[in-house]
Design an enzyme around this catalytic site. Structure first.
Site, PDB file in Angstrom:
ATOM      1  N   LYS A 235      -9.528  32.395  -7.753  1.00 48.65           N
ATOM      2  CA  LYS A 235     -10.848  31.854  -8.010  1.00 48.65           C
ATOM      3  C   LYS A 235     -11.373  32.351  -9.354  1.00 48.65           C
ATOM      4  O   LYS A 235     -12.051  31.655 -10.055  1.00 48.65           O
ATOM      5  CB  LYS A 235     -11.797  32.283  -6.900  1.00 48.65           C
ATOM      6  CG  LYS A 235     -11.850  33.800  -6.738  1.00 48.65           C
ATOM      7  CD  LYS A 235     -12.257  34.223  -5.347  1.00 48.65           C
ATOM      8  CE  LYS A 235     -12.029  35.739  -5.225  1.00 48.65           C
ATOM      9  NZ  LYS A 235     -12.024  36.228  -3.900  1.00 48.65           N
TER      10      LYS A 235
ATOM     11  N   HIS B  14     -12.073  41.542 -11.397  1.00 51.46           N
ATOM     12  CA  HIS B  14     -13.100  40.549 -11.716  1.00 51.46           C
ATOM     13  C   HIS B  14     -13.595  40.595 -13.163  1.00 51.46           C
ATOM     14  O   HIS B  14     -14.317  39.705 -13.596  1.00 51.46           O
ATOM     15  CB  HIS B  14     -14.288  40.703 -10.770  1.00 51.46           C
ATOM     16  CG  HIS B  14     -13.963  40.237  -9.372  1.00 51.46           C
ATOM     17  ND1 HIS B  14     -13.466  41.083  -8.412  1.00 51.46           N
ATOM     18  CD2 HIS B  14     -14.017  39.008  -8.821  1.00 51.46           C
ATOM     19  CE1 HIS B  14     -13.250  40.384  -7.310  1.00 51.46           C
ATOM     20  NE2 HIS B  14     -13.565  39.131  -7.524  1.00 51.46           N
TER      21      HIS B  14
ATOM     22  N   HIS C  88      -8.203  26.370  -2.991  1.00 53.33           N
ATOM     23  CA  HIS C  88      -7.183  26.002  -3.976  1.00 53.33           C
ATOM     24  C   HIS C  88      -5.818  26.050  -3.303  1.00 53.33           C
ATOM     25  O   HIS C  88      -5.724  26.333  -2.101  1.00 53.33           O
ATOM     26  CB  HIS C  88      -7.267  26.883  -5.229  1.00 53.33           C
ATOM     27  CG  HIS C  88      -7.140  28.364  -4.992  1.00 53.33           C
ATOM     28  ND1 HIS C  88      -6.042  28.930  -4.388  1.00 53.33           N
ATOM     29  CD2 HIS C  88      -7.977  29.387  -5.291  1.00 53.33           C
ATOM     30  CE1 HIS C  88      -6.199  30.242  -4.333  1.00 53.33           C
ATOM     31  NE2 HIS C  88      -7.375  30.547  -4.854  1.00 53.33           N
TER      32      HIS C  88
ATOM     33  N   CYS D 253     -14.730  45.939 -13.027  1.00 54.28           N
ATOM     34  CA  CYS D 253     -13.663  45.807 -12.021  1.00 54.28           C
ATOM     35  C   CYS D 253     -12.427  45.208 -12.693  1.00 54.28           C
ATOM     36  O   CYS D 253     -12.525  44.212 -13.411  1.00 54.28           O
ATOM     37  CB  CYS D 253     -14.140  44.895 -10.884  1.00 54.28           C
ATOM     38  SG  CYS D 253     -12.817  44.365  -9.787  1.00 54.28           S
TER      39      CYS D 253
ATOM     40  N   CYS E 178     -17.988  46.854  -6.391  1.00 53.22           N
ATOM     41  CA  CYS E 178     -17.791  45.538  -7.007  1.00 53.22           C
ATOM     42  C   CYS E 178     -18.237  44.481  -6.006  1.00 53.22           C
ATOM     43  O   CYS E 178     -17.673  44.387  -4.910  1.00 53.22           O
ATOM     44  CB  CYS E 178     -16.333  45.294  -7.400  1.00 53.22           C
ATOM     45  SG  CYS E 178     -16.061  43.586  -7.952  1.00 53.22           S
TER      46      CYS E 178
ATOM     47  N   LYS F 190      -1.483  34.083 -12.062  1.00 56.40           N
ATOM     48  CA  LYS F 190      -1.798  34.059 -10.630  1.00 56.40           C
ATOM     49  C   LYS F 190      -2.924  33.069 -10.358  1.00 56.40           C
ATOM     50  O   LYS F 190      -3.899  32.993 -11.074  1.00 56.40           O
ATOM     51  CB  LYS F 190      -2.240  35.463 -10.203  1.00 56.40           C
ATOM     52  CG  LYS F 190      -2.604  35.559  -8.750  1.00 56.40           C
ATOM     53  CD  LYS F 190      -3.427  36.817  -8.480  1.00 56.40           C
ATOM     54  CE  LYS F 190      -4.317  36.576  -7.268  1.00 56.40           C
ATOM     55  NZ  LYS F 190      -5.469  37.455  -7.217  1.00 56.40           N
TER      56      LYS F 190
ATOM     57  N   CYS G 270     -15.408  41.968  -5.164  1.00 54.17           N
ATOM     58  CA  CYS G 270     -14.420  42.445  -4.190  1.00 54.17           C
ATOM     59  C   CYS G 270     -15.077  42.809  -2.863  1.00 54.17           C
ATOM     60  O   CYS G 270     -14.381  42.977  -1.864  1.00 54.17           O
ATOM     61  CB  CYS G 270     -13.707  43.695  -4.702  1.00 54.17           C
ATOM     62  SG  CYS G 270     -12.676  43.444  -6.149  1.00 54.17           S
TER      63      CYS G 270
ATOM     64  N   HIS H  53      -4.822  28.996  -0.964  1.00 56.92           N
ATOM     65  CA  HIS H  53      -5.304  28.981   0.427  1.00 56.92           C
ATOM     66  C   HIS H  53      -4.454  28.020   1.273  1.00 56.92           C
ATOM     67  O   HIS H  53      -4.078  28.322   2.399  1.00 56.92           O
ATOM     68  CB  HIS H  53      -6.761  28.503   0.499  1.00 56.92           C
ATOM     69  CG  HIS H  53      -7.729  29.332  -0.285  1.00 56.92           C
ATOM     70  ND1 HIS H  53      -8.390  28.845  -1.379  1.00 56.92           N
ATOM     71  CD2 HIS H  53      -8.147  30.605  -0.128  1.00 56.92           C
ATOM     72  CE1 HIS H  53      -9.185  29.784  -1.862  1.00 56.92           C
ATOM     73  NE2 HIS H  53      -9.058  30.866  -1.130  1.00 56.92           N
TER      74      HIS H  53
END
Ligand SMILES: [Zn+2]
Length: 528
Positions: free
Chosen positions: A307, A157, A20, A154, A129, A304, A132, A23
């Protein structure tokens, strides 16, 4: 590190992620810095790559009916290498953590730490997790809602964590807390920006635990060399890419010439890079990185980019309409590097139109068109008798060229890419004002002002050449076309950006197509 060496890295991207704009943003920033240093005469080296081990990759590969290596191969070829092309990254190397050069030398590193007594066997129980790929502290967990009500999830997530209990190998990271704090104190540039440095320092001041560095519940990873029933913890494995790609363990001469690196990372992975990584290097007796720079979040609609939040925008959605130069320019100019910044389609198209198309592109087109029309394409020069002595206005442009060249270099030294661009744009604006005031089209009507016309066009051509060189690390395609049209000698990428003002003009210009063509309609992609 040899004199003039500039080794810069991006994080290696987790192959399972969907690329995205976050990156692409990291890649572009590192690429701009690498190109800038390359054009400043440094031996610049840009490393990027992919992180391919771990339980999550294994699970998705199985779910897709392929081996994890086949899964990684597919994603590298269909997602990650294409991302680099989409935003025009000139990386010098691409490392995959499944490369033999990485696996073999990561094992050497680990064996060395083991031999030196930095690793011990222990029991570990904790909440893990999978998203993570790390054990979480209870402070990192929250109560689940909906389907996960009554469970701990988490905080990143929003998915349940697993309580794992395993025999592990541990890295004695706690032993390095004092040396790390001394490093942050003695070298304030080691972690930047300042907010990131403060966060890392207060984290380490609270005390460091030892780090569990192996897993035995799955086998997709680098085998622990003295106990092949364990694989290396994926972060410990991934961080080592920065040295295995630079020759660690196999080419001492290359390694000495490249290392230490400047690491560009998102602030979410700052602790891995600014705490665990230097501690690993200290244990191995290797110099710590030159700098760890944590950039901010990209926000889209105040959220933010990530993903997990599904707000991802594919970089090609932007480049298909605006081109890679505009992508690169926009993110480097609109966001203060190191701070959070918002992306919006409105801001992107407004800056494209006002700054790139009208401000820079139109300036280039007009000046070149006038040299073609009034001088048959021959650049006027004092030495040829086609231009006169410089006036204060002409000399002011030359002075600005020199000032912005130096100021941009100073900004790049601080990784303030946005400041460098803002500085260079002072020359764009000043040249536009100069053309408006000097009115070369009026001078062209009067044969008596022929010499003055020559001086003005000569000055404008020189200014454009300076801009082409200064902007080439950021917008390489448009500036390459401009450089060719200006009749610049040699390849633009071979011009010294730190001496951009020295260019004195070519002999002849040639026609220039619009550098940033008008975009008729911008279709904003709709969600899902
Ligand atoms: Zn998580």
């Amino acid at each position: 590190m040899s004199a003039g060496s500039f080794y810069i890295t991006t994080p290696i991207f987790y192959v399972n992620d969907v690329p995205h704009i976050g990156h692409a943003y990291t890649e572009v920033a590192a690429d701009v810095l690498a190109r800038w240093h390359r054009q400043s005469g440094d031996d610049a080296w840009l490393l990027t790559g992919t992180d391919e081990h771990g339980q999550k990759i294994l699970r998705t590969a199985i779910a897709n009916g392929v081996t994890p290596k086949e899964w990684a191969d597919r994603l590298v070829e269909t997602a990650w290498k294409p991302l680099l092309e989409t935003v025009n990254i000139a990386n010098d190397d691409f490392i995959r953590t499944t490369d033999e050069r990485h696996e073999v030398n990561a094992q050497k590193f680990l064996q060395h730490l083991h031999d030196e007594g930095h690793i011990y066997t222990g029991e570990y129980e904790g909440y893990y997790c999978v998203g993570c790929e790390e054990y979480k502290q209870t402070s990192d967990l929250v109560d689940g809602t909906g389907d996960y009500a009554g469970q701990l999830v988490c905080a990143i997530h929003s998915k349940p964590v697993e309580l794992l209990h395993e025999k592990n190998y541990f890295f004695k990271m706690s032993a390095f807390a004092d040396r790390l704090l001394a490093l942050y104190e003695e070298n304030p540039n080691f972690v930047q920006p300042e907010a990131a440095r403060n966060e890392v320092m207060s984290f380490v001041k609270r005390g460091l635990s030892d780090l569990s560095i192996s897993r035995s519940s799955f086998d997709w990873g680098i085998k622990v060399p003295w106990d092949e029933s364990h694989v290396v913890y994926v972060w410990f494995d991934a961080l080592l890419n920065y040295i295995t790609a630079a020759g660690y363990g196999q080419n001492d001469e290359e390694f000495a010439s490249r290392w230490p690196a400047t690491h560009i990372v998102g602030k979410d992975i700052l602790r891995f890079h600014a705490v665990i990584w230097p501690a690993m290097l200290m244990a191995a007796g290797i110099e710590v990185p030159k700098q760890v720079f944590g950039h901010g979040w990209l926000l889209v609609g105040g959220e933010k980019m990530s993903k997990s939040k599904l707000t991802g925008i594919a970089p090609s959605q932007i480049t298909d309409t605006f081109g890679s130069d505009a992508f690169r320019y926009y993110f480097m100019r609109a966001i203060s590097f190191g701070q959070d910044g918002s992306f919006s389609w409105e801001d992107l198209s407004a800056r494209y139109q006002s700054e790139l198309a009208n401000g820079f592109g139109n300036l280039a087109s007009r000046v070149i068109a006038m040299v073609v029309r009034y001088c048959d394409g021959v650049v006027p020069a004092l030495s040829a008798g086609t231009a006169g002595a410089f006036t204060a206005e002409d000399l002011a442009i030359a002075a600005t060229e020199r000032r912005v060249t130096d100021a941009a270099a100073a900004a790049i030294d601080k990784l303030a890419i946005h400041d460098a661009l803002a500085t260079v744009w002072e020359l764009v604006d000043e040249l536009n004002g100069y053309i408006t005031l000097q009115e070369p089209w009026a001078l062209a009507k009067n044969p008596e002002s022929r010499e003055r016309l020559g001086t003005v066009l000569h000055t404008a051509v020189r200014g454009l050449g300076t801009l082409a060189v200064l902007l080439s690390p950021v917008i390489p395609i448009a500036t390459g076309k401009l450089w060719t049209a200006l009749g610049g000698d040699g390849a633009l990428v071979d011009q010294r950006v730190d001496r951009a003002w020295e260019w004195t003009g070519g002999a002849q210009v040639s026609a220039l197509e619009p550098l940033f063509p008008r975009i008729e309609s911008i279709v904003e992609p709709t969600d899902g």
